[in-house]
Motif scaffolding. Structure first.
Motif, PDB file in Angstrom:
ATOM      1  N   UNK A 113      27.602  14.500  -3.456  1.00 28.36           N
ATOM      2  CA  UNK A 113      26.623  15.140  -2.592  1.00 28.36           C
ATOM      3  C   UNK A 113      26.007  16.327  -3.323  1.00 28.36           C
ATOM      4  N   UNK A 114      25.041  16.972  -2.674  1.00 28.52           N
ATOM      5  CA  UNK A 114      24.408  18.136  -3.298  1.00 28.52           C
ATOM      6  C   UNK A 114      25.419  19.252  -3.530  1.00 28.52           C
ATOM      7  N   UNK A 115      26.510  19.251  -2.772  1.00 25.75           N
ATOM      8  CA  UNK A 115      27.529  20.289  -2.938  1.00 25.75           C
ATOM      9  C   UNK A 115      28.251  20.179  -4.273  1.00 25.75           C
ATOM     10  N   UNK A 116      28.159  19.030  -4.920  1.00 26.65           N
ATOM     11  CA  UNK A 116      28.818  18.839  -6.219  1.00 26.65           C
ATOM     12  C   UNK A 116      27.966  19.339  -7.378  1.00 26.65           C
ATOM     13  N   UNK A 117      26.717  19.689  -7.110  1.00 28.59           N
ATOM     14  CA  UNK A 117      25.819  20.106  -8.189  1.00 28.59           C
ATOM     15  C   UNK A 117      26.279  21.411  -8.812  1.00 28.59           C
ATOM     16  N   UNK A 118      26.032  21.544 -10.107  1.00 28.10           N
ATOM     17  CA  UNK A 118      26.384  22.777 -10.801  1.00 28.10           C
ATOM     18  C   UNK A 118      25.747  22.823 -12.168  1.00 28.10           C
ATOM     19  N   UNK A 119      25.473  23.997 -12.639  1.00 27.91           N
ATOM     20  CA  UNK A 119      24.845  24.158 -13.953  1.00 27.91           C
ATOM     21  C   UNK A 119      25.861  24.217 -15.078  1.00 27.91           C
ATOM     22  N   UNK A 120      27.148  24.370 -14.739  1.00 25.77           N
ATOM     23  CA  UNK A 120      28.179  24.482 -15.758  1.00 25.77           C
ATOM     24  C   UNK A 120      29.141  23.306 -15.684  1.00 25.77           C
ATOM     25  N   UNK A 121      29.541  22.819 -16.840  1.00 26.59           N
ATOM     26  CA  UNK A 121      30.573  21.794 -16.960  1.00 26.59           C
ATOM     27  C   UNK A 121      31.689  22.372 -17.821  1.00 26.59           C
ATOM     28  N   UNK A 122      32.827  21.690 -17.893  1.00 26.10           N
ATOM     29  CA  UNK A 122      33.901  22.207 -18.759  1.00 26.10           C
ATOM     30  C   UNK A 122      33.458  22.419 -20.200  1.00 26.10           C
ATOM     31  N   UNK A 123      32.493  21.641 -20.666  1.00 25.41           N
ATOM     32  CA  UNK A 123      32.030  21.792 -22.043  1.00 25.41           C
ATOM     33  C   UNK A 123      31.067  22.962 -22.222  1.00 25.41           C
ATOM     34  N   UNK A 124      30.540  23.489 -21.129  1.00 18.07           N
ATOM     35  CA  UNK A 124      29.572  24.585 -21.230  1.00 18.07           C
ATOM     36  C   UNK A 124      30.058  25.865 -20.549  1.00 18.07           C
ATOM     37  N   UNK A 125      31.374  25.999 -20.431  1.00 14.27           N
ATOM     38  CA  UNK A 125      31.930  27.213 -19.870  1.00 14.27           C
ATOM     39  C   UNK A 125      32.319  27.134 -18.416  1.00 14.27           C
ATOM     40  N   UNK A 126      32.145  25.975 -17.799  1.00  9.64           N
ATOM     41  CA  UNK A 126      32.516  25.821 -16.401  1.00  9.64           C
ATOM     42  C   UNK A 126      33.991  25.553 -16.222  1.00  9.64           C
ATOM     43  N   UNK A 127      34.422  25.547 -14.968  1.00  3.21           N
ATOM     44  CA  UNK A 127      35.802  25.198 -14.645  1.00  3.21           C
ATOM     45  C   UNK A 127      35.951  23.682 -14.673  1.00  3.21           C
ATOM     46  N   UNK A 128      37.176  23.219 -14.604  1.00  3.48           N
ATOM     47  CA  UNK A 128      37.383  21.771 -14.683  1.00  3.48           C
ATOM     48  C   UNK A 128      36.763  21.086 -13.469  1.00  3.48           C
ATOM     49  N   UNK A 129      36.388  19.821 -13.636  1.00  3.80           N
ATOM     50  CA  UNK A 129      35.576  19.134 -12.634  1.00  3.80           C
ATOM     51  C   UNK A 129      36.293  18.909 -11.308  1.00  3.80           C
ATOM     52  N   UNK A 130      37.627  18.901 -11.300  1.00  4.02           N
ATOM     53  CA  UNK A 130      38.353  18.713 -10.035  1.00  4.02           C
ATOM     54  C   UNK A 130      38.748  20.055  -9.434  1.00  4.02           C
ATOM     55  N   UNK A 131      37.896  21.047  -9.570  1.00  3.82           N
ATOM     56  CA  UNK A 131      38.253  22.411  -9.170  1.00  3.82           C
ATOM     57  C   UNK A 131      38.580  22.542  -7.691  1.00  3.82           C
ATOM     58  N   UNK A 132      38.009  21.671  -6.835  1.00  5.15           N
ATOM     59  CA  UNK A 132      38.269  21.779  -5.392  1.00  5.15           C
ATOM     60  C   UNK A 132      39.338  20.809  -4.919  1.00  5.15           C
ATOM     61  N   UNK A 133      39.968  20.074  -5.792  1.00 10.63           N
ATOM     62  CA  UNK A 133      40.978  19.103  -5.374  1.00 10.63           C
ATOM     63  C   UNK A 133      42.098  19.800  -4.613  1.00 10.63           C
ATOM     64  N   UNK A 134      42.411  19.285  -3.421  1.00 11.19           N
ATOM     65  CA  UNK A 134      43.502  19.815  -2.625  1.00 11.19           C
ATOM     66  C   UNK A 134      43.115  20.920  -1.670  1.00 11.19           C
ATOM     67  N   UNK A 135      41.871  21.372  -1.688  1.00 12.53           N
ATOM     68  CA  UNK A 135      41.439  22.451  -0.795  1.00 12.53           C
ATOM     69  C   UNK A 135      40.580  21.882   0.323  1.00 12.53           C
ATOM     70  N   UNK A 136      40.925  22.119   1.594  1.00  8.00           N
ATOM     71  CA  UNK A 136      40.111  21.615   2.705  1.00  8.00           C
ATOM     72  C   UNK A 136      38.712  22.232   2.686  1.00  8.00           C
ATOM     73  N   UNK A 137      37.734  21.460   3.144  1.00 12.49           N
ATOM     74  CA  UNK A 137      36.355  21.916   3.130  1.00 12.49           C
ATOM     75  C   UNK A 137      36.103  23.207   3.875  1.00 12.49           C
ATOM     76  N   UNK A 138      36.549  23.336   5.143  1.00  6.85           N
ATOM     77  CA  UNK A 138      36.304  24.588   5.869  1.00  6.85           C
ATOM     78  C   UNK A 138      36.922  25.805   5.181  1.00  6.85           C
ATOM     79  N   UNK A 139      38.076  25.609   4.544  1.00 10.99           N
ATOM     80  CA  UNK A 139      38.714  26.720   3.841  1.00 10.99           C
ATOM     81  C   UNK A 139      37.899  27.086   2.602  1.00 10.99           C
ATOM     82  N   UNK A 140      37.433  26.081   1.875  1.00 14.22           N
ATOM     83  CA  UNK A 140      36.606  26.353   0.698  1.00 14.22           C
ATOM     84  C   UNK A 140      35.355  27.126   1.090  1.00 14.22           C
ATOM     85  N   UNK A 141      34.724  26.697   2.172  1.00  7.73           N
ATOM     86  CA  UNK A 141      33.497  27.340   2.628  1.00  7.73           C
ATOM     87  C   UNK A 141      33.763  28.793   3.031  1.00  7.73           C
TER      88      UNK A 141
END
Length: 633
Positions: A113-141
């Motif tokens: 979804x659009x929520x997955x969009x980001x300008x950074x990837x692990x190769x360009x200084x971003x965090x790892x791609x599964x950064x939200x794994x295990x966190x409920x959506x309302x808590x993340x928000x």
């Protein structure tokens, strides 16, 4: 040899903001409670305290708040489906990943979804791609909405920025598509990350009909001097929203179009609605009257106020201390609104301290400060009389124009001396890191050695601090007692901030530092010793039992508020489970904008250890180094 200490990290008992960890604890407790809702069989969780992480299902929008996200519309022509009956059958076993003959079965991927969009990837200084794994959506928000605009730690600010810009699948149970994207955009705006925000929005075009995103992007446009785009968004959204922001923006747009009568009517409407905006009214009246008057202060100004001031062509007062909005400070630093140079310089300094502009951008403004070579004494007197942003610019330019190493060291020492507190001291280190790197360690600069090491550690350049430590060691080896004492006193900050690259860990060095500390500061030794050992331990140093026992022999005068058990458990559990985004957000939200020197070292160490578990070693050391400088190590 004189070992001067002009590091701004004085050994003192900090003034504690008692609400800091109380709020943080409630945040973590709410997260922990709400997270249990995602597991089968969990009882209903209740959050305690004023902060609620999972938003209530039917909470009405308060005046001025963005409207709640709409539920997805039904397909035209199809009736609403009946609620399905509860299915009490046990879930089927997971499908095998291979077929009966052993061939690989191709599985479909969950659409992003659009929520997955980001300008950074692990190769360009971003965090790892599964950064939200295990966190409920309302808590993340909710966690993202609590991120501070200006954390005192630039290490945490950088992690926070990377979190907001990293690409990766979002939690599947968000209340609506785009909900997480909107919160990310809001926090980037609050942080003054105008360019990052524009780049993120460019990845998800067509979001103008989202009131939350439209408001963020209109404010960003105003901070960039793009009233046309801001007013376009106003036309697209204002009629469908009861957020008073759109009334205020509409007033600015009327002013931009030259319709001063309608703009004046807009300010009157705001007053009748019980939401007057005196600053906006002041600028509208200036436009109506046709004369700007004297300089206008931008106290508590938002981007739309700066836009109104520009349109009305009112002169801006050089005083920017009362401006809290980072987007406004960034805009002024870039020259929007034609501010006087003093205002532009002060705004750039405030924005750099918060991480919203780079040190290089601030240094570029220093080129407009004229200096004469050899006028060192004049620059020192000016800085002493008025320790302002202009004075720091003058000292920087004088240091660059002075060839004599001793005089250059003298000028830079004054810059650190006039720093107003640990955050200002660390900023001075970032600004003067270049001239310090070009200064050779030697007898002409020996008094500047401890400041040079601390400053380079603060700037994240432990490698460049190595020649200074090596020079002190060579002097100590020849019997220079003052050099030996200086190296002993700065060994801890060198170790915490620079690691093995700067100095190897030795129990004898810890013992020597502790003995020197107790002799120099008997009352503060216990607190500083505990801070040093706690941070080094969190960074993986093998602190021996004797070192910990030594603390018990000194009286404790702990001035810090201890972190709550909820904060400890939340950060520890998140990092141990590999929940990257959640751990970073918990740490940043928990610390808020409280100065590092007011935070209990055990809380800093807890976050440092958590970051290391997540593989963020460099970020952990940078945070530890910032805290160590704040404590006065």
């Amino acid at each position: 040899m004189t070992a001067c200490r002009s590091d701004g990290g004085a050994r003192r008992l900090p003034k504690i903001r008692r609400s800091g960890f109380t709020v943080a604890g409630l945040v973590i407790l709410a997260v922990t409670a709400a997270a249990t809702l995602t597991f089968p069989g969990a009882g209903r969780a209740q959050t305690r305290g004023p902060i609620q992480l999972a938003p209530p299902q039917a909470a009405p929008a308060a005046p001025g708040d963005a409207l709640p996200l709409p539920t997805p519309a039904l397909t035209p022509g199809f009736p609403a489906p009946d609620a399905p009956a509860a299915d009490t059958r046990p879930p089927p076993p997971p499908a095998p990943r291979t077929t009966a003959d052993g061939s690989i079965r191709i599985e479909g991927l969950t659409p992003l979804t659009v929520d997955a969009a980001g300008t950074l990837t692990p190769d360009s200084g971003g965090l790892r791609s599964d950064l939200w794994a295990g966190t409920p959506g309302p808590i993340a928000q909710r966690l993202l909405s609590l991120l501070p605009a200006a954390p005192d730690s630039l290490a945490l600010r950088d992690l926070q920025r990377r979190l907001l810009l990293s690409a990766g699948p979002a939690p599947a149970d968000l209340p609506a598509e785009g909900a997480l994207l909107a919160v990310r955009a809001q926090r980037l705006l609050a942080m003054g990350a105008l360019d990052d925000l524009l780049a993120l929005a460019a990845l998800v075009p067509g979001r103008d009909d989202d009131p939350d995103m439209a408001r963020v992007m209109s404010e960003r446009a105003l901070a960039a001097g793009d009233e046309a785009n801001a007013c376009r968004l106003h036309q697209a959204v204002a009629a469908r929203s009861d957020d008073r922001y759109w009334v205020r923006l509409g007033t600015v747009c009327d002013l931009w179009r030259g319709d001063t009568a309608k703009a004046e009517l807009g300010t009157r409407l705001l007053g009748e609605l019980g939401d007057p905006d005196p600053l906006l009214q002041e600028f509208v009246q200036s436009a109506v009257a046709g004369h700007a008057g004297g300089p206008h202060r931008l106290a508590n100004a938002e981007p739309l106020h700066l836009a109104a001031a520009r349109i009305a062509r009112v002169p801006i007062d050089p005083e920017v201390v009362s401006i809290a909005s980072l987007p406004v400070l960034v805009a002024l630093a870039r020259g929007l609104g034609d501010p006087p140079f003093a205002a532009r310089l002060a705004a750039a300094e405030a924005a750099e301290r918060a991480g919203a502009v780079t040190a290089g951008a601030l240094i570029a403004l220093y080129a407009d400060v004229a200096v004469q070579g050899g006028r060192v004494d004049g620059a020192l007197r000016a800085a002493e009389a008025d320790p302002s942003p202009y004075a720091r610019a003058l000292l920087w330019r004088t240091a660059e124009a002075t060839a004599d190493p001793a005089q250059r060291a003298r000028v830079m020492a004054k810059a650190f001396e006039i720093a107003d507190g640990p955050a200002s001291w660390r900023q001075t280190a970032r600004l003067f890191a270049g001239p310090i790197r070009r200064l050779e360690a030697g007898s002409a600069t020996e008094s500047f050695a401890p400041t040079a090491v601390r400053a380079l550690v603060a700037a994240g350049d432990g490698v460049s601090a190595r020649p200074w430590m090596d020079w002190l060691q060579r002097r100590a080896d020849t019997g220079d007692g003052e050099a030996a004492a200086t190296r002993r006193d700065i060994w801890v900050i060198a170790r915490v901030g620079g690691g093995e690259t700067l100095v190897p860990y030795r129990e004898s060095a810890v013992a020597a530092w502790w003995d020197g500390l107790r002799a120099a500061d008997p009352e503060g030794a216990s607190n500083l010793g505990a801070a040093a050992l706690t941070l080094m331990h969190a960074l993986g140093a093998p602190i021996g039992a004797d070192a910990w026992r030594g603390l018990a022999s000194a009286p404790s005068t702990n001035p810090y508020e201890a972190p709550t058990a909820a904060f400890r458990n939340g950060v520890t559990a998140g990092s141990e489970a590999g929940r990257v985004a959640e751990t970073i957000a918990l740490a940043a939200a928990g610390f808020g904008e409280v100065p590092l020197e007011e935070i209990d070292p055990t809380a800093i160490a807890l976050v440092v250890a958590g970051l290391r578990r997540l593989g963020l070693e460099d970020d952990a050391r940078r945070l530890a180094g910032e805290a160590a400088l704040g404590y006065g190590l």
